[in-house]
Each structure stands twice: as structure tokens, then as C-alpha cells.
Motif scaffolding. Structure first.
Motif, PDB file in Angstrom:
ATOM      1  N   GLY A  33     -22.381  12.641 -60.445  1.00  0.00           N
ATOM      2  CA  GLY A  33     -23.468  13.425 -60.974  1.00  0.00           C
ATOM      3  C   GLY A  33     -24.487  13.813 -59.916  1.00  0.00           C
ATOM      4  O   GLY A  33     -24.495  13.283 -58.805  1.00  0.00           O
ATOM      5  N   ALA A  34     -25.334  14.754 -60.291  1.00  0.00           N
ATOM      6  CA  ALA A  34     -26.381  15.232 -59.396  1.00  0.00           C
ATOM      7  C   ALA A  34     -27.694  14.501 -59.610  1.00  0.00           C
ATOM      8  O   ALA A  34     -28.677  14.760 -58.918  1.00  0.00           O
ATOM      9  CB  ALA A  34     -26.587  16.731 -59.582  1.00  0.00           C
ATOM     10  N   ASP A  35     -27.729  13.566 -60.561  1.00  0.00           N
ATOM     11  CA  ASP A  35     -28.957  12.826 -60.825  1.00  0.00           C
ATOM     12  C   ASP A  35     -29.168  11.752 -59.756  1.00  0.00           C
ATOM     13  O   ASP A  35     -28.209  11.287 -59.124  1.00  0.00           O
ATOM     14  CB  ASP A  35     -28.896  12.161 -62.198  1.00  0.00           C
ATOM     15  CG  ASP A  35     -28.871  13.175 -63.331  1.00  0.00           C
ATOM     16  OD1 ASP A  35     -29.428  14.274 -63.138  1.00  0.00           O
ATOM     17  OD2 ASP A  35     -28.285  12.872 -64.389  1.00  0.00           O
ATOM     18  N   PRO A  36     -30.420  11.342 -59.523  1.00  0.00           N
ATOM     19  CA  PRO A  36     -30.687  10.258 -58.569  1.00  0.00           C
ATOM     20  C   PRO A  36     -29.880   9.013 -58.905  1.00  0.00           C
ATOM     21  O   PRO A  36     -29.716   8.660 -60.077  1.00  0.00           O
ATOM     22  CB  PRO A  36     -32.187  10.015 -58.726  1.00  0.00           C
ATOM     23  CG  PRO A  36     -32.730  11.329 -59.186  1.00  0.00           C
ATOM     24  CD  PRO A  36     -31.659  11.908 -60.073  1.00  0.00           C
ATOM     25  N   GLU A  37     -29.373   8.346 -57.882  1.00  0.00           N
ATOM     26  CA  GLU A  37     -28.543   7.157 -58.079  1.00  0.00           C
ATOM     27  C   GLU A  37     -29.415   5.915 -58.259  1.00  0.00           C
ATOM     28  O   GLU A  37     -30.288   5.654 -57.423  1.00  0.00           O
ATOM     29  CB  GLU A  37     -27.617   6.962 -56.877  1.00  0.00           C
ATOM     30  CG  GLU A  37     -26.583   8.062 -56.722  1.00  0.00           C
ATOM     31  CD  GLU A  37     -25.737   7.892 -55.474  1.00  0.00           C
ATOM     32  OE1 GLU A  37     -24.516   7.803 -55.607  1.00  0.00           O
ATOM     33  OE2 GLU A  37     -26.312   7.847 -54.375  1.00  0.00           O
ATOM     34  N   PRO A  38     -29.206   5.149 -59.318  1.00  0.00           N
ATOM     35  CA  PRO A  38     -30.009   3.932 -59.508  1.00  0.00           C
ATOM     36  C   PRO A  38     -29.582   2.824 -58.553  1.00  0.00           C
ATOM     37  O   PRO A  38     -28.407   2.674 -58.229  1.00  0.00           O
ATOM     38  CB  PRO A  38     -29.714   3.550 -60.963  1.00  0.00           C
ATOM     39  CG  PRO A  38     -28.340   4.100 -61.221  1.00  0.00           C
ATOM     40  CD  PRO A  38     -28.259   5.373 -60.430  1.00  0.00           C
ATOM     41  N   LEU A  39     -30.549   2.074 -58.098  1.00  0.00           N
ATOM     42  CA  LEU A  39     -30.261   0.902 -57.279  1.00  0.00           C
ATOM     43  C   LEU A  39     -29.692  -0.197 -58.155  1.00  0.00           C
ATOM     44  O   LEU A  39     -30.194  -0.471 -59.240  1.00  0.00           O
ATOM     45  CB  LEU A  39     -31.536   0.413 -56.600  1.00  0.00           C
ATOM     46  CG  LEU A  39     -32.206   1.394 -55.626  1.00  0.00           C
ATOM     47  CD1 LEU A  39     -33.592   0.892 -55.247  1.00  0.00           C
ATOM     48  CD2 LEU A  39     -31.348   1.599 -54.387  1.00  0.00           C
ATOM     49  N   ARG A  40     -28.641  -0.854 -57.672  1.00  0.00           N
ATOM     50  CA  ARG A  40     -28.042  -1.962 -58.402  1.00  0.00           C
ATOM     51  C   ARG A  40     -28.546  -3.292 -57.827  1.00  0.00           C
ATOM     52  O   ARG A  40     -29.309  -3.321 -56.876  1.00  0.00           O
ATOM     53  CB  ARG A  40     -26.520  -1.869 -58.312  1.00  0.00           C
ATOM     54  CG  ARG A  40     -25.953  -0.569 -58.880  1.00  0.00           C
ATOM     55  CD  ARG A  40     -24.524  -0.345 -58.429  1.00  0.00           C
ATOM     56  NE  ARG A  40     -24.435  -0.243 -56.978  1.00  0.00           N
ATOM     57  CZ  ARG A  40     -23.321   0.037 -56.311  1.00  0.00           C
ATOM     58  NH1 ARG A  40     -22.187   0.230 -56.971  1.00  0.00           N
ATOM     59  NH2 ARG A  40     -23.324   0.118 -54.989  1.00  0.00           N
ATOM     60  N   ASP A  41     -28.089  -4.375 -58.431  1.00  0.00           N
ATOM     61  CA  ASP A  41     -28.559  -5.693 -58.006  1.00  0.00           C
ATOM     62  C   ASP A  41     -28.303  -5.932 -56.524  1.00  0.00           C
ATOM     63  O   ASP A  41     -29.139  -6.514 -55.824  1.00  0.00           O
ATOM     64  CB  ASP A  41     -27.882  -6.788 -58.832  1.00  0.00           C
ATOM     65  CG  ASP A  41     -28.351  -6.796 -60.284  1.00  0.00           C
ATOM     66  OD1 ASP A  41     -29.386  -6.174 -60.581  1.00  0.00           O
ATOM     67  OD2 ASP A  41     -27.667  -7.420 -61.116  1.00  0.00           O
ATOM     68  N   LEU A  79     -39.642  -1.548 -57.152  1.00  0.00           N
ATOM     69  CA  LEU A  79     -40.452  -1.515 -58.366  1.00  0.00           C
ATOM     70  C   LEU A  79     -39.613  -1.287 -59.609  1.00  0.00           C
ATOM     71  O   LEU A  79     -39.932  -1.775 -60.694  1.00  0.00           O
ATOM     72  CB  LEU A  79     -41.522  -0.430 -58.240  1.00  0.00           C
ATOM     73  CG  LEU A  79     -42.464  -0.590 -57.035  1.00  0.00           C
ATOM     74  CD1 LEU A  79     -43.424   0.588 -56.950  1.00  0.00           C
ATOM     75  CD2 LEU A  79     -43.223  -1.903 -57.126  1.00  0.00           C
ATOM     76  N   ASP A  80     -38.550  -0.510 -59.468  1.00  0.00           N
ATOM     77  CA  ASP A  80     -37.580  -0.304 -60.537  1.00  0.00           C
ATOM     78  C   ASP A  80     -36.309   0.216 -59.890  1.00  0.00           C
ATOM     79  O   ASP A  80     -36.224   0.282 -58.656  1.00  0.00           O
ATOM     80  CB  ASP A  80     -38.105   0.652 -61.625  1.00  0.00           C
ATOM     81  CG  ASP A  80     -38.514   2.017 -61.071  1.00  0.00           C
ATOM     82  OD1 ASP A  80     -37.712   2.636 -60.325  1.00  0.00           O
ATOM     83  OD2 ASP A  80     -39.631   2.481 -61.375  1.00  0.00           O
ATOM     84  N   GLU A  81     -35.330   0.584 -60.670  1.00  0.00           N
ATOM     85  CA  GLU A  81     -34.023   0.953 -60.101  1.00  0.00           C
ATOM     86  C   GLU A  81     -34.059   2.256 -59.315  1.00  0.00           C
ATOM     87  O   GLU A  81     -33.053   2.627 -58.685  1.00  0.00           O
ATOM     88  CB  GLU A  81     -32.982   1.055 -61.210  1.00  0.00           C
ATOM     89  CG  GLU A  81     -33.277   2.133 -62.240  1.00  0.00           C
ATOM     90  CD  GLU A  81     -32.260   2.153 -63.357  1.00  0.00           C
ATOM     91  OE1 GLU A  81     -32.336   3.055 -64.205  1.00  0.00           O
ATOM     92  OE2 GLU A  81     -31.382   1.273 -63.381  1.00  0.00           O
ATOM     93  N   HIS A  82     -35.181   2.947 -59.317  1.00  0.00           N
ATOM     94  CA  HIS A  82     -35.283   4.196 -58.576  1.00  0.00           C
ATOM     95  C   HIS A  82     -36.416   4.223 -57.558  1.00  0.00           C
ATOM     96  O   HIS A  82     -36.553   5.215 -56.836  1.00  0.00           O
ATOM     97  CB  HIS A  82     -35.483   5.371 -59.544  1.00  0.00           C
ATOM     98  CG  HIS A  82     -34.307   5.657 -60.416  1.00  0.00           C
ATOM     99  ND1 HIS A  82     -33.132   6.224 -59.938  1.00  0.00           N
ATOM    100  CD2 HIS A  82     -34.096   5.451 -61.737  1.00  0.00           C
ATOM    101  CE1 HIS A  82     -32.265   6.360 -60.932  1.00  0.00           C
ATOM    102  NE2 HIS A  82     -32.828   5.895 -62.031  1.00  0.00           N
TER     103      HIS A  82
END
Length: 207
Positions: A33-41, A79-82
Motif C-alpha cells: 500500500g501507499a499508506d505510511p508503514e506502522p512501526l512494529r514491536d 510515541l505511537d506506531e507512526h
């Protein structure tokens, strides 16, 4: 890696990939996808364990600028996944990165783990905020920070990231990492010296 590849693989980059025979692998990396990638653990733990990273910005002249940001592990807060945030403290007062971000918030981060030969690359959009804008956020980001006088907050909205190949990363060790590695060796050496002294004393007494 989809979003990261979409940002990094420009038309010129794709042309070179075709010339060098890596276009097929690059094509697979572009999927997603073109959406920002969330940070994982895994990424969050890695970021918050670093004692420094390289931060690249670009000025209005078009020239890139790279700066090293360092501090105790945890000074870069997830601060959060993004979102990554940190308190910026007074340095040499050139303010090149700060000025570049004001004109163009796009940045790139390199986070290194030299002993394990790991590298995390991040594309993001950065902004600065005054310390008084959000007292709760300021308190959180100043709870672990670089020594010095805080001047502002830096927030980085993650767009995409990529774990890089360990090839060509030369292992290096910080003073703290060396201390952890050398402590058991020093303890063992102390025990051996004590045993050696005891045996020499016994030999002398016997003689």
C-alpha cells in the motif's frame, strides 16, 4: 517495504536497477500500500535502544545535510506506531537541520547497531514544536534526553522504513558495550591472578 520502496525507487533509480539486473527484486519490493508503514514491536524496540542516529534533511539550495543525534538509550521516544519524538537540546547553534525542516519536513534516518551489524532506514516527515505547546509531551520527551538545555521538540512522522543488509557494516563497539564484554574477562583474570599467587606461595613454602 512497499511504502519505503515507493519513495526511494524513483524513475532514475528504476532505470539503474534495470541496467544492473535487479529490477525484478525491486518490483517485488514495490508491492504494498501507499499508506505510511506502522512501526512494529521489533522496530520500536530497536529505535528505543539506540544511543544515536543519523538524520538527513535537505535545504532550499537542494543540498542534503546529515547530522548525528545522540543521547542515552531511549532518548528517541516512539510515541505511537507512526511517530518518533525527542527533545532537542542546544548545540553549536547553526540550526541547519531545524531550518531545513522548516522549509521541507522530509527527512531520512539511519539507525545503526554496529556490534550486530544491523541498520534501520526510515523516511519520515519532521516538524518542530515549542516546549510550551504541549507540557505533557515535553515532560515525556525530556524524561530521557541528551544532556544540555532543551530548546524544542522534534517529531518525526514515519512514512516508510527498511531493514538493510548487514554487508559492509564494520562492527564497532561503544565504551559501554566494551565494558559489558570485558567485565567477565577481567573477573576471570583476577581469579587467575589470585590462583597464581596462591600456587607460587605454596611452591615457595615447599621449596
Amino acid at each position: 517495504m512497499g511504502r519505503y520502496a515507493q519513495l526511494a525507487y524513483t524513475d532514475s533509480v528504476r532505470q539503474v536497477q534495470r541496467e544492473q539486473g535487479s529490477a525484478a527484486a525491486a518490483e517485488r519490493a514495490l508491492r504494498g500500500g501507499a499508506d505510511p508503514e506502522p512501526l512494529r514491536d521489533n522496530e520500536i524496540a530497536f529505535i528505543e535502544s539506540r544511543d544515536g542516529f543519523y538524520l538527513a534533511s535537505v535545504g532550499e539550495t537542494g543540498w542534503p545535510y546529515v547530522q548525528f543525534r545522540g543521547g542515552p538509550p531511549g532518548f528517541a521516544h516512539v510515541l505511537d506506531e507512526h511517530t518518533i519524538g525527542l527533545a532537542e537540546v542546544r548545540g553549536n547553534r547553526q540550526y541547519i537541520t531545524t531550518g531545513n525542516i522548516r522549509a521541507d519536513g522530509r527527512v531520512a534516518l539511519f539507525l545503526m547497531d554496529y556490534p550486530r551489524r544491523l541498520r534501520l532506514k526510515i523516511f519520515g516527515r519532521a516538524e518542530t514544536r515549542a516546549l510550551t505547546d504541549d507540557p505533557a509531551l515535553t515532560e515525556r520527551l525530556c524524561s530521557i534526553r541528551t544532556d544540555g538545555r532543551p530548546e524544542r521538540l522534534l517529531l518525526i512522522r514515519v512514512e516508510g522504513y527498511n531493514w538493510n543488509c548487514h554487508q559492509h557494516i564494520t562492527p564497532r563497539y561503544s565504551e559501554a558495550e566494551l565494558e559489558r564484554a570485558l567485565t567477565p574477562i577481567r573477573e576471570r583474570l583476577t581469579l587467575l591472578e589470585q590462583e597464581n599467587a596462591r600456587l607460587r606461595a605454596q611452591l615457595a613454602a615447599t621449596s
